[in-house]
Design an enzyme around this catalytic site. Structure first.
Site, mmCIF file in Angstrom:
data_model
loop_
_atom_site.group_PDB
_atom_site.id
_atom_site.type_symbol
_atom_site.label_atom_id
_atom_site.label_comp_id
_atom_site.label_asym_id
_atom_site.label_seq_id
_atom_site.Cartn_x
_atom_site.Cartn_y
_atom_site.Cartn_z
ATOM 1 N N ASP A 27 -70.449 34.958 -2.371
ATOM 2 C CA ASP A 27 -69.312 34.154 -1.956
ATOM 3 C C ASP A 27 -69.769 32.687 -2.124
ATOM 4 O O ASP A 27 -70.964 32.441 -2.313
ATOM 5 C CB ASP A 27 -69.015 34.507 -0.495
ATOM 6 C CG ASP A 27 -68.118 33.510 0.188
ATOM 7 O OD1 ASP A 27 -67.069 33.205 -0.390
ATOM 8 O OD2 ASP A 27 -68.469 33.041 1.296
ATOM 9 N N ASP A 29 -68.275 29.348 -0.202
ATOM 10 C CA ASP A 29 -68.325 28.510 1.002
ATOM 11 C C ASP A 29 -69.137 29.176 2.110
ATOM 12 O O ASP A 29 -68.899 30.328 2.468
ATOM 13 C CB ASP A 29 -66.907 28.237 1.516
ATOM 14 C CG ASP A 29 -66.110 27.418 0.525
ATOM 15 O OD1 ASP A 29 -66.484 26.263 0.298
ATOM 16 O OD2 ASP A 29 -65.130 27.960 -0.044
ATOM 17 N N ASP A 312 -70.376 35.195 4.081
ATOM 18 C CA ASP A 312 -70.509 34.799 5.486
ATOM 19 C C ASP A 312 -69.428 35.395 6.360
ATOM 20 O O ASP A 312 -69.555 35.426 7.577
ATOM 21 C CB ASP A 312 -70.457 33.274 5.607
ATOM 22 C CG ASP A 312 -69.107 32.727 5.195
ATOM 23 O OD1 ASP A 312 -68.773 32.838 3.997
ATOM 24 O OD2 ASP A 312 -68.368 32.221 6.050
HETATM 25 MG MG LIG Z 1 -67.365 31.984 2.757
#
Ligand SMILES: [Mg+2]
Length: 474
Positions: A27, A29, A312
């Site tokens: 991923d 961000d 995250d």
């Molecule tokens: Mg993310």
């Protein structure tokens, strides 16, 4: 350059052998790009401005500045009652961690509000992706400013004695935060000052370089737009960052990307303009938008445990992959860095040891009914409460550790363990391990297997200074 990187943590049911992993997915961000806390304050200030100017909330809310470290990720919010709280793995509210506005709610009131118990029934807890009709679990990147703004606005209405509906407030704060996202403010701020907002960029470079030079295939699946990712990656990794990646997918619309099989991939040209051609392959050097996992698996053939995906967001990034598709998953939990530091302080170790010892003593002494013993028991119970507060405050004075309540893992922890094979503070933890390393699950004792403190106490094998102090009681 030598990098000092934190270790990662293992939480899995079976061995994870990195030798078997050929493909690494990421991923963007808060996974490849970690952001500084000052971003939270910017989001808060902008959303507060929207709340006042666009949703016509009272000007008085303006005086509430952002409070760093007020909230913590993974908390639950009772939408109708306007309460922020920490819930454990067994759906019990942790007493002392319920807030109305900026003030704690007394335990007795919490019990009364939840029908005489601190247990939240299953149908009231947040749903699979954290959004229930009555409770929401805050998990995404806007969570911290959103919780802080909710607490501030609730506090304003309560302390000004103004009648209001917490359900409207929740909806409006949520929309105001959404506007910061939709209008692209976060992207704008970060792109204007990459150095200020992006952390650990050279470590991201080191990880990608190491994987690629060991012949691993890499891919990126992000919900962010290409121009934003491109700028950040150029800053962290260099202008040729795309050479590292075999497939790049932007604006993927996760979690739908993982469970919807309708949206086809589209190609972007080098200006970022959408192309109309049908996608028959996912080629290196191209940028793709949207798409879905079913097509991704068909086009790449990257299946099962040879794929390791890092993200995250436990729900948007990892849950579906773990439960339905059998990829390996790694959770990025930046909070670990601070939390492990606390766990390793002497103060924490001493408090925890004494807390355990005291619990063992209480367990053993409860059978003595004479007034003197009862008095001692009362004192110990009080001391135990104080110790609990001390250990909690070392993390976050309002809500404690994001991973545990007094005895149990939190709701967040349980989900973390369910949806990730490994969890770590940042992907740079990967630099600590050889790419043929095998992670073996650690055996943790079950309740009936663990040695009891009181047994050790009885046989006199505990020789800690604390317990010798207590010898006069025995
Ligand atoms: Mg993310």
């Amino acid at each position: 350059k030598t990098l000092s990187v934190p270790y990662w943590f293992i939480q899995m049911a079976i061995n994870v052998n990195l030798e078997e992993v050929d493909i690494y997915g990421f991923d963007y961000d808060y996974t490849l790009a970690l952001y500084s806390d000052s971003l939270n304050e910017m989001i808060y200030n902008k959303a507060r401005q929207f709340l006042i100017e666009h949703y016509k909330y009272p000007q008085g809310i303006k005086k509430y500045n952002y409070i760093p470290n007020f909230a913590a990720r993974g908390l639950h919010y009772d939408i109708q009652k306007g309460l922020l709280m920490k819930i454990d793995a067994f759906h019990y509210i942790q007493m002392g961690t319920v807030y109305r506005g900026l003030k704690p709610v007394p335990d007795e009131e919490v019990m009364r509000l939840y029908g005489g118990s601190n247990h939240v029934p299953l149908h009231q807890v947040s749903g699979f992706y954290g959004k229930g009709p009555k409770m929401k679990q805050f998990m995404d990147i806007f969570s911290i400013p959103e919780m802080t703004l909710l607490a501030a606005a609730n506090d304003y209405f309560i302390s000004s004695d103004i009648e209001y509906d917490p359900v409207h407030l929740y909806k409006d704060v949520s929309d105001a935060i959404g506007m910061v996202h939709i209008k692209g403010y976060m992207y704008k701020w970060i792109m204007q000052d990459l150095e200020k907002y992006i952390l650990r960029g050279d470590e991201t470079y080191a990880v990608l370089h190491r994987l690629a030079s060991n012949g691993k295939k890499l891919f990126l699946i992000t919900n962010s737009p290409f121009s934003f990712v491109d700028k950040g990656m150029k800053y962290m990794v260099g202008k040729d960052w795309r050479d590292f990646f075999d497939v790049v997918i932007v604006q993927a619309d996760k979690p739908h990307f993982f469970n919807d099989c309708m949206k086809p991939f589209r190609r972007l040209d080098s200006n970022g303009d959408l192309q109309w051609d049908k996608i028959m392959n996912l080629d290196k050097g191209q940028i793709y938008k949207q798409g879905n996992l079913v097509d991704f698996l068909k086009l790449t053939g990257w299946r099962g445990s040879k794929v390791f995906y890092f993200g995250d967001h436990l729900y948007s990034d990892l849950a579906d992959l773990m439960l339905r598709h059998g990829w390996r998953t790694g959770a990025i939990v930046p909070e670990l860095e601070v939390e492990t530091k606390v766990v390793n302080t002497e103060q924490y170790a001493r408090s925890l040891t004494w807390l355990q010892a005291l619990t063992g003593l209480l367990e053993r002494m409860q059978m003595y009914r004479d007034p003197e013993s009862k008095k001692v028991l009362q004192d110990w119970l009080k001391e135990r409460e104080e110790l609990r507060a001390i250990t909690k405050n070392l993390f976050n004075p309002q809500f404690g550790s994001i991973f545990r309540t007094c005895h149990n893992p939190t709701y967040f922890s349980r989900r973390l363990c369910r949806f990730s094979d490994l969890y770590m503070a940042s992907i740079s933890c990967l630099l600590n391990y050889d790419l043929s390393y095998t992670f073996y699950p650690r055996r943790t004792p079950l309740q009936h297997e663990a040695p009891l403190w009181m047994d050790q106490l009885c046989t006199g094998c505990m020789k800690t200074p604390f317990l010798e102090d207590m010898a006069h009681i025995r």
